[in-house]
Design a protein around this motif. Structure first.
Motif, PDB file in Angstrom:
ATOM      1  N   LEU A  80      34.876  37.578  69.977  1.00 29.35           N
ATOM      2  CA  LEU A  80      35.983  38.423  70.406  1.00 29.35           C
ATOM      3  C   LEU A  80      35.806  39.841  69.886  1.00 29.35           C
ATOM      4  CD1 LEU A  80      38.814  35.875  69.601  1.00 29.35           C
ATOM      5  CD2 LEU A  80      37.852  36.413  71.850  1.00 29.35           C
ATOM      6  N   LEU A  82      38.192  43.364  68.580  1.00 32.01           N
ATOM      7  CA  LEU A  82      39.415  43.562  67.803  1.00 32.01           C
ATOM      8  C   LEU A  82      40.271  44.640  68.423  1.00 32.01           C
ATOM      9  CD1 LEU A  82      37.754  43.636  64.276  1.00 32.01           C
ATOM     10  CD2 LEU A  82      39.234  41.810  65.139  1.00 32.01           C
ATOM     11  N   GLU A 112      39.155  43.484  54.859  1.00 32.74           N
ATOM     12  CA  GLU A 112      37.728  43.749  54.647  1.00 32.74           C
ATOM     13  C   GLU A 112      37.357  45.101  55.247  1.00 32.74           C
ATOM     14  OE1 GLU A 112      35.191  41.604  57.605  1.00 32.74           O
ATOM     15  OE2 GLU A 112      36.951  40.326  57.889  1.00 32.74           O
ATOM     16  N   PRO A 113      36.283  45.709  54.763  1.00 34.18           N
ATOM     17  CA  PRO A 113      35.818  46.942  55.406  1.00 34.18           C
ATOM     18  C   PRO A 113      35.244  46.588  56.774  1.00 34.18           C
ATOM     19  CG  PRO A 113      34.658  46.544  53.310  1.00 34.18           C
ATOM     20  CD  PRO A 113      35.418  45.304  53.640  1.00 34.18           C
ATOM     21  N   LYS A 114      35.384  47.474  57.737  1.00 33.73           N
ATOM     22  CA  LYS A 114      34.795  47.227  59.058  1.00 33.73           C
ATOM     23  C   LYS A 114      33.452  47.945  59.135  1.00 33.73           C
ATOM     24  CE  LYS A 114      35.813  47.191  63.959  1.00 33.73           C
ATOM     25  NZ  LYS A 114      34.773  48.116  64.461  1.00 33.73           N
ATOM     26  N   ILE A 115      32.404  47.159  59.181  1.00 32.33           N
ATOM     27  CA  ILE A 115      31.052  47.701  59.131  1.00 32.33           C
ATOM     28  C   ILE A 115      30.678  48.303  60.484  1.00 32.33           C
ATOM     29  CG2 ILE A 115      28.662  47.160  58.471  1.00 32.33           C
ATOM     30  CD1 ILE A 115      30.828  46.356  56.394  1.00 32.33           C
ATOM     31  N   GLU A 174      27.619  41.328  60.640  1.00 24.21           N
ATOM     32  CA  GLU A 174      27.274  42.653  61.130  1.00 24.21           C
ATOM     33  C   GLU A 174      25.949  43.079  60.504  1.00 24.21           C
ATOM     34  OE1 GLU A 174      29.759  43.547  63.149  1.00 24.21           O
ATOM     35  OE2 GLU A 174      29.400  45.666  63.590  1.00 24.21           O
ATOM     36  N   TYR A 226      30.914  37.580  58.107  1.00 21.70           N
ATOM     37  CA  TYR A 226      32.366  37.673  58.005  1.00 21.70           C
ATOM     38  C   TYR A 226      33.165  36.714  58.886  1.00 21.70           C
ATOM     39  CZ  TYR A 226      31.547  40.739  62.021  1.00 21.70           C
ATOM     40  OH  TYR A 226      31.133  41.250  63.217  1.00 21.70           O
ATOM     41  N   VAL A 288      39.371  45.733  58.521  1.00 18.64           N
ATOM     42  CA  VAL A 288      39.828  44.643  59.390  1.00 18.64           C
ATOM     43  C   VAL A 288      40.823  43.811  58.596  1.00 18.64           C
ATOM     44  CG1 VAL A 288      39.157  42.629  60.751  1.00 18.64           C
ATOM     45  CG2 VAL A 288      37.591  44.577  60.555  1.00 18.64           C
ATOM     46  N   LYS A 290      42.930  40.197  58.733  1.00 26.07           N
ATOM     47  CA  LYS A 290      43.020  38.924  59.445  1.00 26.07           C
ATOM     48  C   LYS A 290      44.072  38.045  58.786  1.00 26.07           C
ATOM     49  CE  LYS A 290      38.254  38.824  61.012  1.00 26.07           C
ATOM     50  NZ  LYS A 290      36.906  38.281  60.853  1.00 26.07           N
TER      51      LYS A 290
HETATM   52  O1  JCF Z   1      32.739  44.555  60.249  1.00 30.93           O
HETATM   53  C1  JCF Z   1      32.948  44.425  61.424  1.00 30.93           C
HETATM   54  N1  JCF Z   1      32.432  45.285  62.279  1.00 30.93           N
HETATM   55  C2  JCF Z   1      33.780  43.286  61.952  1.00 30.93           C
HETATM   56  C3  JCF Z   1      33.911  43.063  63.315  1.00 30.93           C
HETATM   57  C4  JCF Z   1      34.390  42.444  61.032  1.00 30.93           C
HETATM   58  C5  JCF Z   1      35.139  41.385  61.479  1.00 30.93           C
HETATM   59  O2  JCF Z   1      35.726  40.567  60.602  1.00 30.93           O
HETATM   60  C6  JCF Z   1      35.314  41.124  62.859  1.00 30.93           C
HETATM   61  C7  JCF Z   1      34.697  41.984  63.782  1.00 30.93           C
HETATM   62  C8  JCF Z   1      34.854  41.708  65.127  1.00 30.93           C
HETATM   63  C9  JCF Z   1      35.623  40.615  65.514  1.00 30.93           C
HETATM   64  N2  JCF Z   1      36.061  40.058  63.279  1.00 30.93           N
HETATM   65  C10 JCF Z   1      36.208  39.816  64.570  1.00 30.93           C
HETATM   66  C11 JCF Z   1      37.030  38.683  64.977  1.00 30.93           C
END
Ligand code: JCF
Length: 668
Positions: A80, A82, A112-115, A174, A226, A288, A290
């Protein structure tokens, strides 16, 4: 056979353990040499017993023959995307919407940081990596198994010492590249005449989508895991529990991940990570959040392409569009010239940016950057803002191309771009931009050795205008020195004394003190030996310099460029008029060189010293080492299995020495 098989299994275990400690835990446990030794032994054994090679062997991480194209992989569970929250308000809306679905219950979140990398999926069956794929359109991706196997922090086989491997496990993560590694890779690309990557993300993507996995293997890629895809044989109650299990199997999980109990904790996390953004060694573009409970996730469900139980909190953009008003050449402390774009000021991620570095002329040419252009600029990490690209569609014809001027904007000295270097340089040793650095080097111990002229004093003398050239040092008076801050009469006199003492210098010291690029102490001695006098040195031509044994074209060019600068010649003349006396040679360190005028040739296999060492020994004693035997050769030193050169020496009647005899000779 079983013996070898056991050894192979043991080696694999040791190597993967070392990989895990180094790449996942960032905590190396064996040396590079030990690692190489284990790898070599394993590779040798596998070569002897190819039937024992398995896909999870660490030898299989080096990449394989190129593919014609990638296969496709259908994800068992779609990957999926986000929903984005663009600011704190939208984040709060998300949290409140989620909480409303569970009246009276506490809702926990994982933050969490979004990579800023590439999403991939790794599939393990009975603990063995079976394939890995890109996200693709979310339903099917490309099979990039070979490439993913080259990433050392991805386990080829799950660790099972803490929990067993489930029948099926799909882990998502990632793939990214550290900013520092990205910059190094780009330098390498440029050096090889290849196009650099625009940013770490593109660089990671380009590296991961190579049909030739051997190229991927050479790229510094890494992964943060992740999320869970399909899985059989284990289940989790919370997302956090899953994340805590991943490292036990050997996966890399981001240490910044936190459990948050409230809206306030989430907002704190968001602010905190955005603030830390520059200190983190890889690019992130947000956070991110969740919902932690898997049961709650299921209850919330998904919309068409994104879950209702997660959101990406985006950071302020780091790219903006603005206009280049002018380009200016800025001169650094070493004389290196950097073109800087003056921009129409614009706010980028909360900081007003009005300048961007253009690095060098090649960069300007490659990106075709012109004065008046509309450009995309970017702030990344701690670095100075950069121009990403020109928006050529917005040109109206009034834009002006830019060339770095051939005169220094600070001092008017000549600007030269040394062969093989990216940057232009001002050649004037007294250029105000470089003067402090020039003086610091000039007075240093191994140069003119003027005691007591420390950094603070140099700073003052230059800032007050007392010294505008290295030559001015020799015209200082006690009144001038006494006029400086915190300068007692006594210390002024001490400084004058050490200046006095430094007036008698060898030519080598003097040449070294000039700080000519690529001319170090050793090279200065070679030049002294060849020229013998300052006059001869100053009239050296490129051709003459290049002829000198041990002087290559780069040094020859540096010296020629330096001497071509009229301002430098004036400074040297003023130094001489200021009573710097050049001695023919440093009595202490040279005497009259014992091998002066003698030419040696070394031939055969040398066992007591290397050829380079031999050459150095001869040169240090004033002799010359040549590569072929002629009538001008004085001695031929013969090692083992000497061939035609020894033959020739014999026929010319040139004395021949064994290695021992040579050592005896030079030790006399
Ligand atoms: O770090 C990210 N780019 C990242 C993308 C982290 C996540 O926990 C993600 C994501 C894309 C979709 N979780 C989902 C469900």
């Amino acid at each position: 056979m079983d013996l070898f098989k056991d050894r192979i299994l043991k080696l694999r275990r040791l190597i993967e353990e070392a990989n895990h400690n180094y790449y996942v835990l960032d905590n190396p446990t064996i040396s590079d040499a030990e690692y190489d030794k284990l790898m070599r032994e394993l590779r040798d054994l596998e070569q002897q017993y190819p039937e024992l090679i398995t896909a999870d062997s660490p030898t299989q991480r080096v990449g394989a023959e190129p593919l014609k194209e990638f296969g496709t992989v259908t994800h068992r569970i779609p990957l999926l995307s986000l929903d984005n929250a663009m600011n704190e308000g939208e984040l709060i809306e998300f949290v409140e919407r989620v909480c409303k679905a569970f009246p009276g219950e506490a809702v926990e979140f994982v933050a969490e940081p979004k990579i800023d990398g590439l999403a991939v999926e790794l599939v393990y069956e009975d603990g063995i990596f079976v394939n890995g794929s890109t996200r693709g359109d979310g339903f099917t991706g490309e099979d990039i198994s070979q490439n993913l196997k080259t990433i050392r922090s991805i386990p080829l086989k799950l660790k099972t010492d803490q929990i067993p491997a489930p029948k099926l496990l799909e882990v998502r993560g990632e793939v990214y590249m550290d900013r520092r590694d990205f910059e190094k890779l780009n330098e390498q690309q440029l050096a090889e005449g290849k196009q650099p990557f625009a940013n770490p993300r593109n660089s990671a993507a380009g590296s991961l989508r190579q049909l030739d996995s051997r190229i991927t293997a050479s790229r510094p890629l890494n992964i943060w895991c992740y999320a869970l895809g399909a899985c059989e044989g284990i289940s989790f109650e919370t997302h956090y529990e899953f994340l805590q299990t991943l490292p036990k199997w050997g996966f890399r999980v981001n240490p910044e991940i936190r459990l948050c109990q409230s809206k306030h904790e989430l907002l704190d996390y968001y602010r905190n990570i955005e603030e830390k953004r520059d200190q983190i060694s890889y690019d992130i573009d947000g956070v991110v959040f969740k919902v932690n409970s898997i049961a709650k996730q299921e209850k919330l469900g998904i919309k068409s392409r994104s879950p209702r139980w997660a959101i990406a909190g985006k950071f302020k953009a780091r790219q903006e569009i603005t206009r280049i008003l002018d380009i200016e050449a800025s001169v650094g402390r070493t004389g290196a010239i950097t073109p800087v774009a003056h921009l129409q000021p614009v706010s980028v991620g909360g900081v007003t940016v009005s300048n961007a570095t253009l690095h060098n002329q090649d960069e300007i040419d490659r990106k075709d950057i012109r004065i008046g252009d509309w450009v995309v600029i970017q702030r990344a990490g701690d670095v100075i803002p950069q121009v990403v690209k020109v928006i050529t569609e917005r040109r109206d014809g009034s834009e002006k191309p830019y060339k770095i001027p051939d005169r220094c904007p600070v001092c008017g000295g000549h600007v030269v771009r040394p062969e093989g270097e990216a940057k232009h340089r001002c050649q004037n040793i007294d250029c105000p931009a470089q003067l402090k650095g020039s003086i610091r080097h000039f007075v240093s111990k191994r140069a003119m050795d003027i005691d007591g002229l420390g950094d603070k004093l140099i700073e003052q003398m230059v800032d007050t205008g007392l010294v505008q050239s290295v030559a001015d040092i020799y015209y200082l008076t006690s009144e001038q020195l006494a006029g400086l801050e915190r300068m007692a009469e006594k210390s002024a006199q001490n400084i004058l004394d050490s200046i006095e003492k430094s007036r008698r210098a060898t030519l080598a010291r003097f040449i070294f003190a000039l700080g000519i690029r690529n001319v170090g102490e050793h090279m200065s001695k070679l030049l002294q030996r060849h020229f013998g006098s300052l006059e001869k040195f100053m009239s050296a031509s490129f051709a003459e310099l290049e002829e000198i044994e041990g002087v290559g074209p780069i040094v020859a060019q540096s010296v020629t460029d330096f001497l071509a600068e009229e301002k430098n010649r004036e400074t040297i003349e003023r130094l001489i008029r200021g009573c710097v006396v050049i001695e023919a040679a440093d009595k202490k360190s040279y005497g009259s060189p014992p091998l002066s005028g003698k030419t040696f040739v070394f031939t055969g296999t040398l066992t007591r010293f290397t050829r380079d060492k031999a050459k150095e020994m001869v040169e240090n004693l004033g002799g010359r080492a040549a590569s072929s035997v002629s009538k001008k050769t004085d001695f031929v030193v013969v090692g083992e299995n000497a061939g035609s050169k020894a033959e020739k020496a014999r026929s010319l009647g040139i004395p021949m020495l064994s290695e021992n005899a040579f050592l005896e000779l030079i030790n006399k």
